[in-house]
Write an enzyme that holds these catalytic residues in place. Structure first.
Site, mmCIF file in Angstrom:
data_model
loop_
_atom_site.group_PDB
_atom_site.id
_atom_site.type_symbol
_atom_site.label_atom_id
_atom_site.label_comp_id
_atom_site.label_asym_id
_atom_site.label_seq_id
_atom_site.Cartn_x
_atom_site.Cartn_y
_atom_site.Cartn_z
ATOM 1 N N GLY A 149 -11.819 -44.896 18.238
ATOM 2 C CA GLY A 149 -11.480 -45.701 19.400
ATOM 3 C C GLY A 149 -10.064 -45.471 19.881
ATOM 4 O O GLY A 149 -9.419 -44.483 19.539
ATOM 5 N N HIS A 152 -9.313 -37.363 23.312
ATOM 6 C CA HIS A 152 -10.722 -37.712 23.098
ATOM 7 C C HIS A 152 -11.561 -37.351 24.323
ATOM 8 O O HIS A 152 -12.686 -36.838 24.199
ATOM 9 C CB HIS A 152 -10.873 -39.211 22.831
ATOM 10 C CG HIS A 152 -10.175 -39.703 21.616
ATOM 11 N ND1 HIS A 152 -9.048 -40.495 21.669
ATOM 12 C CD2 HIS A 152 -10.431 -39.515 20.293
ATOM 13 C CE1 HIS A 152 -8.657 -40.787 20.445
ATOM 14 N NE2 HIS A 152 -9.468 -40.198 19.592
#
Length: 272
Positions: A28, A34
């Site tokens: 996360g 990412h």
């Protein structure tokens, strides 16, 4: 996009997928690094699954597990914009039981990152294997910034005969060269400016290699000179098996740096 929180939900979805699956495991606090992995997975697969799970078994006592940044709503929005098909967001109790079969990382995991954080990679491989077994990906995407982690996952896939293609992805940086990391938010303004010396030292080493300087001792000395005012934990020059080498081996060398800024630990590298 669908959000899955249980093993049963993920298994029910996965058993009905017959086309290619791209998988991006994350903890996360998604950033552009990412996003680059997710976009590559989107380009190369019919279905994309992203996991968001802060894995407790890879944190050592006293590390920042409880403080690790969580941005669930923002992460969901990012995944939606990137056209992710499924997000897997389990609880710790979903992923682990009290008495677990343990995974033991190979001996090369106890150098560099593994020497500083003994047992860290046992936890990494444990959770990645669980996630692989659940998502059964065609392709799985990992950044080169965590170079030692990447090579250990590649070895696990090979040793356990997993039918998964591991896709290494380039490091994503800010315009000023700082490697993206979820932990960058911990840096003060002054620390962030100081952290730019990490990438500067790596670029200087690469430049020297381009000028035919191949001796590790010389390259390290120049890098330490650039970072003389930083709390450098280590500079290492290794081959792809993470054995330290005295001279650069073109297309088989990684130069790694770890430095501390207060309680924040940053790592970066360059592949040569």
């Amino acid at each position: 996009m669908e959000i899955l929180t249980t093993i049963e939900q993920l298994r029910n979805i996965r058993k009905n997928i017959t086309s290619s699956v791209g998988f991006v495991p994350t903890m996360g606090a998604l950033h552009d690094g990412h996003i680059s992995l997710i976009k590559k997975a989107r380009e190369e697969n019919d279905i994309v699954i992203v996991s968001i799970f802060v894995n407790p078994t890879q944190f050592l006592p006293g590390e920042d597990l409880d403080k690790y940044p969580k941005k669930d709503e923002a992460d969901k929005k990012i995944c939606e914009i990137c056209k992710v098909d499924y997000i897997f967001m389990p609880e710790i109790s979903t992923m682990y039981e009290e008495d677990e079969v343990l995974i033991k990382a190979p001996s090369k995991s106890y150098v560099l990152e593994g020497k500083t954080r003994p047992g860290h990679f046992d936890g990494v491989l444990q959770v990645v294997l669980k996630l692989f077994n659940l998502t059964k990906p065609t392709n799985a995407y990992f950044g080169k910034k965590d170079a030692q982690q990447l090579t250990l996952i590649q070895q696990m896939v090979k040793n356990l005969f997993l039918d998964i293609n591991i896709v290494p992805c380039e490091i994503v940086r800010e315009k000023d060269g700082l490697a993206l990391s979820s932990r960058n938010i911990y840096l003060s303004e002054t620390q962030r400016k100081e952290a730019l010396l990490i990438s500067k030292s790596l670029y200087q080493a690469a430049s020297l290699v381009g000028k035919k300087e191949i001796k590790s001792k010389v390259l390290k000395a120049k890098m330490y000179e650039i970072m003389k005012d930083l709390d450098v934990e280590y500079i290492a020059i290794v081959n792809r098996d993470f054995i330290q080498i005295e001279e650069i081996e073109l297309k088989n060398t990684i130069i790694l740096v770890v430095a501390r800024f207060g309680n924040t630990r940053l790592l970066d590298n360059i592949w040569i």
